[in-house]
Design a protein around this motif. Structure first.
Motif, PDB file in Angstrom:
ATOM      1  N   TYR A  92       0.820  -1.215   0.000  1.00  0.00           N
ATOM      2  CA  TYR A  92       0.000   0.000   0.000  1.00  0.00           C
ATOM      3  C   TYR A  92       0.856   1.268   0.000  1.00  0.00           C
ATOM      4  CZ  TYR A  92       1.326   0.035   4.919  1.00  0.00           C
ATOM      5  OH  TYR A  92       2.053   0.043   6.087  1.00  0.00           O
ATOM      6  N   VAL A  93       0.217   2.377  -0.386  1.00  0.00           N
ATOM      7  CA  VAL A  93       0.785   3.730  -0.288  1.00  0.00           C
ATOM      8  C   VAL A  93      -0.327   4.647   0.216  1.00  0.00           C
ATOM      9  CG1 VAL A  93       1.751   5.728  -1.506  1.00  0.00           C
ATOM     10  CG2 VAL A  93       2.441   3.420  -2.173  1.00  0.00           C
ATOM     11  N   GLY A  94      -0.056   5.413   1.245  1.00  0.00           N
ATOM     12  CA  GLY A  94      -1.076   6.313   1.770  1.00  0.00           C
ATOM     13  C   GLY A  94      -0.484   7.511   2.486  1.00  0.00           C
ATOM     14  N   ARG A  95      -1.338   8.398   2.921  1.00  0.00           N
ATOM     15  CA  ARG A  95      -0.925   9.591   3.665  1.00  0.00           C
ATOM     16  C   ARG A  95      -1.994   9.953   4.695  1.00  0.00           C
ATOM     17  NH1 ARG A  95       3.129  12.975   0.970  1.00  0.00           N
ATOM     18  NH2 ARG A  95       3.604  12.167  -1.090  1.00  0.00           N
ATOM     19  N   TYR A  96      -1.542  10.681   5.700  1.00  0.00           N
ATOM     20  CA  TYR A  96      -2.482  11.252   6.661  1.00  0.00           C
ATOM     21  C   TYR A  96      -2.903  12.620   6.138  1.00  0.00           C
ATOM     22  CZ  TYR A  96      -0.995   7.638   9.912  1.00  0.00           C
ATOM     23  OH  TYR A  96      -0.730   6.425  10.498  1.00  0.00           O
ATOM     24  N   LYS A  97      -4.187  12.941   6.300  1.00  0.00           N
ATOM     25  CA  LYS A  97      -4.726  14.217   5.819  1.00  0.00           C
ATOM     26  C   LYS A  97      -5.352  14.972   6.983  1.00  0.00           C
ATOM     27  CE  LYS A  97      -8.772  14.509   3.907  1.00  0.00           C
ATOM     28  NZ  LYS A  97      -9.958  14.433   3.013  1.00  0.00           N
ATOM     29  N   ALA A  98      -5.178  16.286   6.990  1.00  0.00           N
ATOM     30  CA  ALA A  98      -5.788  17.124   8.020  1.00  0.00           C
ATOM     31  C   ALA A  98      -6.521  18.285   7.348  1.00  0.00           C
ATOM     32  CB  ALA A  98      -4.730  17.665   8.972  1.00  0.00           C
ATOM     33  N   SER A  99      -7.624  18.698   7.960  1.00  0.00           N
ATOM     34  CA  SER A  99      -8.388  19.825   7.428  1.00  0.00           C
ATOM     35  C   SER A  99      -9.115  20.522   8.580  1.00  0.00           C
ATOM     36  CB  SER A  99      -9.400  19.348   6.380  1.00  0.00           C
ATOM     37  OG  SER A  99     -10.300  18.411   6.951  1.00  0.00           O
ATOM     38  N   GLY A 100      -9.594  21.719   8.312  1.00  0.00           N
ATOM     39  CA  GLY A 100     -10.304  22.438   9.360  1.00  0.00           C
ATOM     40  C   GLY A 100     -10.827  23.789   8.912  1.00  0.00           C
ATOM     41  N   TYR A 101     -11.635  24.399   9.778  1.00  0.00           N
ATOM     42  CA  TYR A 101     -12.180  25.740   9.548  1.00  0.00           C
ATOM     43  C   TYR A 101     -11.558  26.682  10.573  1.00  0.00           C
ATOM     44  CZ  TYR A 101     -15.513  29.563   8.911  1.00  0.00           C
ATOM     45  OH  TYR A 101     -16.070  30.785   8.661  1.00  0.00           O
ATOM     46  N   TRP A 102     -10.932  27.765  10.092  1.00  0.00           N
ATOM     47  CA  TRP A 102     -10.181  28.657  10.976  1.00  0.00           C
ATOM     48  C   TRP A 102     -10.751  30.082  10.982  1.00  0.00           C
ATOM     49  CZ3 TRP A 102      -7.794  32.939   8.785  1.00  0.00           C
ATOM     50  CH2 TRP A 102      -7.677  32.927   7.385  1.00  0.00           C
ATOM     51  N   VAL A 103     -10.439  30.801  12.068  1.00  0.00           N
ATOM     52  CA  VAL A 103     -10.788  32.219  12.194  1.00  0.00           C
ATOM     53  C   VAL A 103      -9.525  32.965  12.618  1.00  0.00           C
ATOM     54  CG1 VAL A 103     -12.211  33.934  13.367  1.00  0.00           C
ATOM     55  CG2 VAL A 103     -13.157  31.667  12.872  1.00  0.00           C
ATOM     56  N   GLY A 104      -9.208  34.046  11.914  1.00  0.00           N
ATOM     57  CA  GLY A 104      -8.019  34.835  12.219  1.00  0.00           C
ATOM     58  C   GLY A 104      -8.377  36.112  12.977  1.00  0.00           C
ATOM     59  N   TYR A 105      -7.637  36.383  14.056  1.00  0.00           N
ATOM     60  CA  TYR A 105      -7.896  37.569  14.875  1.00  0.00           C
ATOM     61  C   TYR A 105      -6.661  38.471  14.934  1.00  0.00           C
ATOM     62  CZ  TYR A 105     -11.897  34.912  16.688  1.00  0.00           C
ATOM     63  OH  TYR A 105     -13.054  34.189  16.807  1.00  0.00           O
ATOM     64  N   ARG A 106      -6.889  39.790  15.063  1.00  0.00           N
ATOM     65  CA  ARG A 106      -5.820  40.774  15.257  1.00  0.00           C
ATOM     66  C   ARG A 106      -6.033  41.467  16.600  1.00  0.00           C
ATOM     67  NH1 ARG A 106      -5.631  46.044  14.811  1.00  0.00           N
ATOM     68  NH2 ARG A 106      -7.679  46.114  13.784  1.00  0.00           N
ATOM     69  N   CYS A 107      -4.931  41.663  17.326  1.00  0.00           N
ATOM     70  CA  CYS A 107      -5.002  42.348  18.618  1.00  0.00           C
ATOM     71  C   CYS A 107      -5.171  43.853  18.390  1.00  0.00           C
ATOM     72  CB  CYS A 107      -3.727  42.076  19.422  1.00  0.00           C
ATOM     73  SG  CYS A 107      -3.701  42.906  21.034  1.00  0.00           S
ATOM     74  N   ASP A 108      -6.271  44.422  18.873  1.00  0.00           N
ATOM     75  CA  ASP A 108      -6.588  45.833  18.679  1.00  0.00           C
ATOM     76  C   ASP A 108      -6.225  46.643  19.929  1.00  0.00           C
ATOM     77  OD1 ASP A 108      -7.629  48.147  17.520  1.00  0.00           O
ATOM     78  OD2 ASP A 108      -9.594  47.794  18.438  1.00  0.00           O
ATOM     79  N   ARG A 109      -5.188  47.453  19.834  1.00  0.00           N
ATOM     80  CA  ARG A 109      -4.748  48.336  20.926  1.00  0.00           C
ATOM     81  C   ARG A 109      -4.385  47.579  22.202  1.00  0.00           C
ATOM     82  NH1 ARG A 109      -8.964  53.484  20.467  1.00  0.00           N
ATOM     83  NH2 ARG A 109      -8.577  53.926  18.251  1.00  0.00           N
ATOM     84  N   GLY A 110      -4.237  46.295  22.095  1.00  0.00           N
ATOM     85  CA  GLY A 110      -3.828  45.506  23.249  1.00  0.00           C
ATOM     86  C   GLY A 110      -4.944  45.125  24.195  1.00  0.00           C
ATOM     87  N   THR A 111      -6.192  45.537  23.874  1.00  0.00           N
ATOM     88  CA  THR A 111      -7.297  45.301  24.812  1.00  0.00           C
ATOM     89  C   THR A 111      -8.316  44.266  24.344  1.00  0.00           C
ATOM     90  OG1 THR A 111      -8.568  47.121  23.842  1.00  0.00           O
ATOM     91  CG2 THR A 111      -7.128  47.639  25.721  1.00  0.00           C
ATOM     92  N   LYS A 112      -8.311  43.918  23.057  1.00  0.00           N
ATOM     93  CA  LYS A 112      -9.281  42.932  22.580  1.00  0.00           C
ATOM     94  C   LYS A 112      -8.818  42.330  21.255  1.00  0.00           C
ATOM     95  CE  LYS A 112     -12.111  46.468  20.278  1.00  0.00           C
ATOM     96  NZ  LYS A 112     -13.472  47.029  20.139  1.00  0.00           N
ATOM     97  N   TRP A 113      -9.340  41.108  20.966  1.00  0.00           N
ATOM     98  CA  TRP A 113      -9.063  40.429  19.704  1.00  0.00           C
ATOM     99  C   TRP A 113     -10.213  40.704  18.738  1.00  0.00           C
ATOM    100  CZ3 TRP A 113      -4.458  38.497  18.671  1.00  0.00           C
ATOM    101  CH2 TRP A 113      -3.639  38.088  19.717  1.00  0.00           C
ATOM    102  N   VAL A 114      -9.881  41.168  17.538  1.00  0.00           N
ATOM    103  CA  VAL A 114     -10.887  41.506  16.534  1.00  0.00           C
ATOM    104  C   VAL A 114     -10.774  40.542  15.363  1.00  0.00           C
ATOM    105  CG1 VAL A 114     -11.735  43.287  14.970  1.00  0.00           C
ATOM    106  CG2 VAL A 114     -10.781  43.931  17.190  1.00  0.00           C
ATOM    107  N   GLU A 115     -11.891  39.938  14.954  1.00  0.00           N
ATOM    108  CA  GLU A 115     -11.871  39.003  13.828  1.00  0.00           C
ATOM    109  C   GLU A 115     -11.531  39.737  12.537  1.00  0.00           C
ATOM    110  OE1 GLU A 115     -14.902  36.126  11.306  1.00  0.00           O
ATOM    111  OE2 GLU A 115     -15.262  36.389  13.464  1.00  0.00           O
ATOM    112  N   GLN A 116     -10.560  39.188  11.787  1.00  0.00           N
ATOM    113  CA  GLN A 116     -10.108  39.811  10.547  1.00  0.00           C
ATOM    114  C   GLN A 116     -10.425  38.967   9.313  1.00  0.00           C
ATOM    115  OE1 GLN A 116      -7.918  43.001  10.341  1.00  0.00           O
ATOM    116  NE2 GLN A 116      -9.410  43.058  11.999  1.00  0.00           N
TER     117      GLN A 116
END
Length: 198
Positions: free
Chosen positions: A138-162
């Motif tokens: 046999y020949v095979g591979r492991y596969k990974a997948s997912g749904y992501w959300v990216g955030y930016r730190c705004d003024r150091g007080t909160k994470w904002v979705e970008q």
């Protein structure tokens, strides 16, 4: 004289009130929780699986035993791709490497961190057979997948979705031969071959 003292007292009172108001205003901004401008990736969901990328070939007949090196050529059947898609602005500052490295950290195994796809060529698989029994190459591979959300730190007080999107990647090639009846890890690619063909 009393008038001057009254003015001075009033002025002092205003200054004192102003000094007291400054910390209150700063406190309302909230505590610092991150470095301004930094970015992070969070995963809403992830999945990893095992995929056979080439056909599976058995030894022509049950192996009679003894140590012997056998080579089989397996034809390509499935292509796996690596990369990501993004919505919410591709200029949000999230790179392919950052997203795939983050996915790697959230699933089992070691995966590629660049866009691309698995080979579509036939591959030769060589293994040394020792025990009697039926073998499958046999020949095979492991596969990974997912749904992501990216955030930016705004003024150091909160994470904002970008940005947000999906990502998928695959691990290094795994090949070999598995003998029906032998014990193999339930997390291995050999295990799914044994389960399907033995």
């Amino acid at each position: 004289m009393k008038k001057r003292m009254a003015i001075a007292a009033t002025t002092t009172g205003v200054l004192a009130a102003a000094l007291v108001a400054i910390p209150t205003s700063q406190a309302s901004a909230g505590p610092l929780i991150c470095d301004p401008g930094t970015r992070t990736v969070k995963w809403v969901s992830t999945d990893h699986s095992r995929v056979l990328t080439h056909d599976v070939k058995g030894y022509e007949k049950e192996y009679s035993g003894g140590s012997r090196k056998i080579t089989k050529t397996l034809s390509h059947t499935k292509t796996l791709s690596s990369g990501w898609t993004v919505s919410g602005g591709s200029s949000a500052g999230f790179s392919v490497g950052k997203i795939l490295a983050s996915l790697d950290a959230h699933v089992d195994g070691s995966y590629t961190h660049t866009k691309g796809s698995t080979t579509t060529k036939s591959l030769s698989v060589t293994d040394t057979l020792t025990n009697k029994g039926q073998y499958w190459f046999y020949v095979g591979r492991y596969k990974a997948s997912g749904y992501w959300v990216g955030y930016r730190c705004d003024r150091g007080t909160k994470w904002v979705e970008q940005a947000h999107g999906t990502a998928k990647t695959y691990a290094a090639i795994v090949d070999g031969a598995v003998r029906c009846g032998e014990s193999v890890s339930s997390k291995s690619i050999a295990y799914i071959v044994k389960k399907q063909y033995c």
